[in-house]
Scaffold this active site. Structure first.
Site, PDB file in Angstrom:
ATOM      1  N   ARG A  61       0.823  -1.212   0.000  1.00 25.67           N
ATOM      2  CA  ARG A  61       0.000   0.000   0.000  1.00 25.67           C
ATOM      3  C   ARG A  61       0.859   1.264   0.000  1.00 25.67           C
ATOM      4  O   ARG A  61       0.444   2.318  -0.453  1.00 25.67           O
ATOM      5  CB  ARG A  61      -0.934  -0.013   1.209  1.00 25.67           C
ATOM      6  N   TYR A 114     -14.190  22.827 -10.176  1.00 27.25           N
ATOM      7  CA  TYR A 114     -14.672  21.570 -10.763  1.00 27.25           C
ATOM      8  C   TYR A 114     -15.809  21.023  -9.889  1.00 27.25           C
ATOM      9  O   TYR A 114     -15.685  20.947  -8.672  1.00 27.25           O
ATOM     10  CB  TYR A 114     -13.465  20.624 -10.765  1.00 27.25           C
ATOM     11  N   ASP A 186      -5.767  23.297  -7.669  1.00 29.59           N
ATOM     12  CA  ASP A 186      -5.931  22.251  -8.683  1.00 29.59           C
ATOM     13  C   ASP A 186      -5.277  22.782  -9.963  1.00 29.59           C
ATOM     14  O   ASP A 186      -5.757  23.739 -10.558  1.00 29.59           O
ATOM     15  CB  ASP A 186      -7.431  21.975  -8.877  1.00 29.59           C
ATOM     16  N   LYS A 211      -5.742  13.280 -16.714  1.00 35.23           N
ATOM     17  CA  LYS A 211      -5.859  14.167 -17.878  1.00 35.23           C
ATOM     18  C   LYS A 211      -4.529  14.270 -18.631  1.00 35.23           C
ATOM     19  O   LYS A 211      -4.188  13.373 -19.377  1.00 35.23           O
ATOM     20  CB  LYS A 211      -6.376  15.535 -17.425  1.00 35.23           C
TER      21      LYS A 211
HETATM   22  C1  LIG Z   1     -11.109  15.568 -14.112  1.00 30.36           C
HETATM   23  C2  LIG Z   1     -10.725  16.597 -13.126  1.00 30.36           C
HETATM   24  C3  LIG Z   1     -10.553  16.269 -11.781  1.00 30.36           C
HETATM   25  C4  LIG Z   1     -10.829  14.886 -11.248  1.00 30.36           C
HETATM   26  O1  LIG Z   1      -9.969  13.940 -11.761  1.00 30.36           O
HETATM   27  P1  LIG Z   1     -10.384  12.382 -11.882  1.00 30.36           P
HETATM   28  O2  LIG Z   1      -9.080  11.753 -12.169  1.00 30.36           O
HETATM   29  O3  LIG Z   1     -11.384  12.302 -12.973  1.00 30.36           O
HETATM   30  O4  LIG Z   1     -10.959  11.974 -10.557  1.00 30.36           O
HETATM   31  C5  LIG Z   1     -10.151  17.248 -10.921  1.00 30.36           C
HETATM   32  N1  LIG Z   1      -9.952  18.511 -11.346  1.00 30.36           N
HETATM   33  C6  LIG Z   1     -10.115  18.872 -12.623  1.00 30.36           C
HETATM   34  C7  LIG Z   1      -9.871  20.278 -13.027  1.00 30.36           C
HETATM   35  C8  LIG Z   1     -10.517  17.928 -13.567  1.00 30.36           C
HETATM   36  O5  LIG Z   1     -10.727  18.292 -14.831  1.00 30.36           O
END
Ligand SMILES: *Cc1c(COP(=O)(O)O)cnc(C)c1O
Length: 397
Positions: A61, A114, A186, A211
């Site tokens: 883990r 988001y 973020d 992403k």
């Molecule tokens: C997609 C996204 C997330 C979440 O990511 P996941 O891997 O889909 O959980 C967080 N912040 C932004 C800006 C995103 O586009």
């Protein structure tokens, strides 16, 4: 090594870092890439070894050499003290927020955040006794006037990944200096190639690695990087919650990192070209892309970012749902979906007015968010041109 500079074109040596960091071929029988280690149990030869907490790999883990490699790459890119991995971007966001909030605390969150981040605050955090207040993404230093005695965290997403407001991180973190408040950002849109929130004063940076890091629409992963102040609580929280990323997903994300610089440069150029093309199309009410001089936050963007991402939005005049359907249902190249960051182009119709709570979204038209992938530009333009003309026809305009 991490660079303290946040300015273009890239922090020194970043392409070499992406190519060489996080792998040691001589530890892997000479193979270029660290292989996937599948493991839960680690066995120890002696009682001394069992009790030696300085041994890095003690249980599955807590990660494998591949985990360490990816953490190291992200830490160096962000100029962070350390990084932890999570099984998704949302898991990274929840781990990061739980690392700096307790019952009775308040978190301030940009209104452009988001939506799942908003949902986390409105549901789980609320149930745990943490209250959330949403604020104008363009607030800047004015944030000092809205913090309360219980504010312990400020959550930013710059730009907002649907509506693209830029937040003034230096003004916000400057105004909060000396207060016991953790600033989280973020940074999924720009990636650390184009924006380095820690160098601008933030404490924690989060990525949906799903992403741009992964880049191929085939893996879910999240990262949280922290400065020295925020890292100890982050590590403790990450460990206690049992957050771990799978070996295969860690491998594929590491592989994605190797081409991040070339992919980002291509995404940046293509998205900007398509945004400029859209701006010139008759009937398009607005194009929301921070690198365009028409964008209200363009000056902040030019000051703090060294490049732009794959994702932006545009707005068409008000029209019924049937017009939106006429646009998107017949597209041939743009797929319709919630994610982004892959090699293929995507589009997503959205209604920000239904989401906002702090500052009303006043744009009355229909918003479409696009992620620009690697298809031929002429094909992408023709696909959108067809969609726009069907939209106006269906709306009787
Ligand atoms: C997609 C996204 C997330 C979440 O990511 P996941 O891997 O889909 O959980 C967080 N912040 C932004 C800006 C995103 O586009």
């Amino acid at each position: 090594m991490p660079s303290s500079s946040n300015k273009p074109p890239y922090p020194a040596g970043i392409e070499t870092l992406l190519t060489h960091a996080g792998r040691v071929p001589s530890d892997q029988a000479g193979f270029v890439n660290t292989p996937v280690y599948r493991g839960s149990t680690v066995v120890f030869e002696t009682l001394d070894a069992l009790e030696d907490n300085s041994i890095r790999y003690r249980y599955g883990r807590q990660g494998t050499p591949l985990t360490t490699g990816l953490e190291d790459i992200v830490s160096q890119l962000e100029g962070a003290e350390g990084t932890v991995l999570a099984p998704s971007g949302v898991a990274a966001i929840s781990t990061a927020l739980l690392s700096c909030l307790s019952a009775g605390d308040e978190v301030l969150i940009t209104d452009s955040v988001y939506q799942p981040t908003r949902d986390l605050a409105d549901t789980v955090l609320k149930r745990l006794g943490v209250s959330a207040r949403f604020f104008d993404p363009r607030m800047g230093a004015g944030i000092a006037e809205i913090v309360s005695d219980t504010t312990r965290a400020v959550f930013l997403e710059s730009p907002g990944s649907l509506t693209f407001e830029i937040q003034d991180i230096p003004a916000i973190t400057g105004a909060l200096r000396g207060m016991d408040i953790t600033t989280l950002v973020d940074n999924s849109w720009a990636t650390p190639l184009f924006y380095r929130p820690l160098a601008l004063g933030a404490d924690i940076v989060i990525h949906s690695g799903t992403k741009m890091f992964v880049g191929h629409s085939d893996v879910m992963l999240g990262t949280v990087s922290a400065n020295a102040r925020a890292l100890p609580n982050l590590k403790k929280t990450h460990r206690s919650l049992g957050i771990t990323a799978s070996p295969d997903d860690t491998y594929l994300t590491t592989r994605g990192m190797r081409t991040l610089a070339v992919r980002m440069a291509e995404h940046r150029d293509r998205a900007l070209e398509l945004a400029r093309w859209l701006e010139a199309q008759e009937g398009v009410s607005a194009v929301l892309h921070p690198a365009l001089s028409s964008h209200p936050d363009h000056a902040l963007f030019a000051r703090d970012f060294s490049g732009s991402g794959s994702l932006f939005s545009f707005v068409l005049p008000p029209a019924p749902r049937a017009a939106i359907a006429a646009f998107v249902d017949e597209l041939s190249l743009f797929g319709m979906g919630y994610s982004w960051g892959g090699f293929e182009s995507l589009i997503l119709p959205s209604r920000p007015a239904n989401i906002r709570t702090a500052v009303p979204w006043t744009e009355t038209g229909n918003l479409f968010r696009v992620h620009v992938g690697f298809e031929d530009m002429e094909g992408l333009e023709a696909d959108l041109a067809g969609g726009i003309s069907r939209y106006f026809k269906a709306a009787g305009m």
